[in-house]
Design an enzyme around this catalytic site. Sequence first.
Site, PDB file in Angstrom:
ATOM      1  N   ASP A  59      13.151 -10.287  -7.253  1.00  0.00           N
ATOM      2  CA  ASP A  59      13.697  -9.052  -6.688  1.00  0.00           C
ATOM      3  C   ASP A  59      14.586  -9.459  -5.531  1.00  0.00           C
ATOM      4  OD1 ASP A  59      14.276  -6.680  -5.438  1.00  0.00           O
ATOM      5  OD2 ASP A  59      12.219  -5.926  -5.410  1.00  0.00           O
ATOM      6  N   ASN A  86      24.268 -12.361 -10.383  1.00  0.00           N
ATOM      7  CA  ASN A  86      24.650 -11.302 -11.316  1.00  0.00           C
ATOM      8  C   ASN A  86      23.888  -9.998 -11.074  1.00  0.00           C
ATOM      9  OD1 ASN A  86      25.703 -10.230 -14.029  1.00  0.00           O
ATOM     10  ND2 ASN A  86      23.483 -10.196 -14.326  1.00  0.00           N
ATOM     11  N   SER A 132      33.409  -6.894  -9.606  1.00  0.00           N
ATOM     12  CA  SER A 132      33.938  -5.806 -10.432  1.00  0.00           C
ATOM     13  C   SER A 132      35.354  -5.467  -9.989  1.00  0.00           C
ATOM     14  CB  SER A 132      33.048  -4.565 -10.279  1.00  0.00           C
ATOM     15  OG  SER A 132      33.681  -3.419 -10.819  1.00  0.00           O
ATOM     16  N   TYR A 184      29.032   1.482  -4.730  1.00  0.00           N
ATOM     17  CA  TYR A 184      29.206   0.363  -5.646  1.00  0.00           C
ATOM     18  C   TYR A 184      30.509  -0.381  -5.347  1.00  0.00           C
ATOM     19  CZ  TYR A 184      29.488  -2.259 -10.030  1.00  0.00           C
ATOM     20  OH  TYR A 184      29.574  -3.268 -10.966  1.00  0.00           O
TER      21      TYR A 184
END
Length: 263
Positions: A59, A86, A132, A184
């Site tokens: 975690d 990742n 991203s 995000y």
Amino acid sequence: MRRIAVVSGGNRGIGLEICRQLAGRGIHVVLASRDAGRGSAAAKVLAEQGLSVEARQLDVSDEASVAELARGIEAEHGGADIVVNNAGIAMDGFNAEVARKTIDVNFFGALRLTDALLPRMRAEGRIVMVTSGLGDRRSLSKPLKAQVGKADLTRDELIRLMRRFVDDVAAGRHTAEGWPSSAYAVSKMGLNALTGVVARELAGDGRGILCNAACPGWVRTDMGGAHAPRSVEEGAETPVWLATLPPGGPQGGVFRDKAPAAW
């Protein structure tokens, strides 16, 4: 000595495919996942394909969990050669708790795992941040864009910026302060900036460790959805390329399709 790769969030999607491709290159892969059961099941599937993979619970939001994994890697494998950050989340909605948790997992999680494993990495190791295309600084105000993209940005400055975003969301002033309404996106901007910070910190290290970020593109995963144009195999290609760079490869960059990407 056989190379050892640690892949966080390795039980599904792009992470699982990264594990598959690295193991297919003869690398022993530590498939790390928050859910121990799902991680074990994923590792079993790869092992049944003749690949060298083991599952570990991890975690990235839990300091003790990160430390336990790092100690285990050192005790059982003598260290690591590849670290692929990742693990990440994309939560519904936008509020203070979403901002806090997203930054904690996507940004601080990668920082925790990198810091824990870096002292245990062998010469010519590779660190990969899975980022991203949403982590684009163009959605920031000019002052924030300049701060996040500063060439000599320090670790402490970056950490303060990430915490400032969370605080600004909690106070209802993030828009006025120049942040987008996407935790995000901000977490991935932070991850891109962290890539450069770690690369600069490695300049005097002497082990030849490279740290770069990979944008997989929009991939058909649980997170990306069924209508995404890319397969997981295509999405994993650039992270695996960065994880297996030869000596003298690029350092501190963000890449998509094995080419430098503006962010």
